[in-house]
Write a protein that holds these residues in place. Structure first.
Motif, PDB file in Angstrom:
ATOM      1  N   GLU A  62       0.963  -1.111   0.140  1.00 21.68           N
ATOM      2  CA  GLU A  62       0.111  -0.032  -0.078  1.00 21.68           C
ATOM      3  C   GLU A  62       0.884   1.106   0.084  1.00 21.68           C
ATOM      4  N   ARG A  63       0.335   2.233  -0.622  1.00 19.07           N
ATOM      5  CA  ARG A  63       1.244   3.542  -0.647  1.00 19.07           C
ATOM      6  C   ARG A  63       0.372   4.600  -0.766  1.00 19.07           C
ATOM      7  N   THR A  64       0.511   5.594  -0.022  1.00 18.18           N
ATOM      8  CA  THR A  64       0.005   6.919   0.150  1.00 18.18           C
ATOM      9  C   THR A  64       0.875   8.219  -0.331  1.00 18.18           C
ATOM     10  N   GLY A  76       3.807   4.074   3.400  1.00 13.35           N
ATOM     11  CA  GLY A  76       2.905   2.710   3.529  1.00 13.35           C
ATOM     12  C   GLY A  76       3.846   1.796   3.843  1.00 13.35           C
TER      13      GLY A  76
END
Length: 85
Positions: A62-64, A76
């Motif tokens: 996941e990455r923000t 993330g």
């Protein structure tokens, strides 16, 4: 862009491209390992230069990406598989 740098990061780890890793990391980079050990940019580059670290697979789970003014932060979690030592 930050996203382009992030996308270049994973292949540079898998290929152990120490020069590319060095170019992608800021001089004041610090990595906090889950064991509590902290690594500076020079430590990371050395580990890949000497092939003390090998990465077989790596990528984002996941990455923000957040931009606030002129600063952008990516956070993330990643999956990573390989060997240390």
């Amino acid at each position: 862009s930050v996203e382009a740098g992030e996308a270049a990061w994973y292949p540079s780890l898998e290929s152990a491209d120490a020069g590319r890793i060095a170019a992608l990391l800021a001089d004041d980079f610090a990595y906090q390992h889950p064991t509590g050990a902290t690594y500076a940019k020079s430590d990371i580059v050395r580990e890949f230069s000497t092939r003390n670290v090998t990465v077989d697979e790596v990528g984002p789970v996941e990455r923000t990406v957040k931009t606030l003014g002129d600063a952008t932060v990516v956070y993330g979690s990643n999956r990573i598989g390989g060997l240390l030592g």
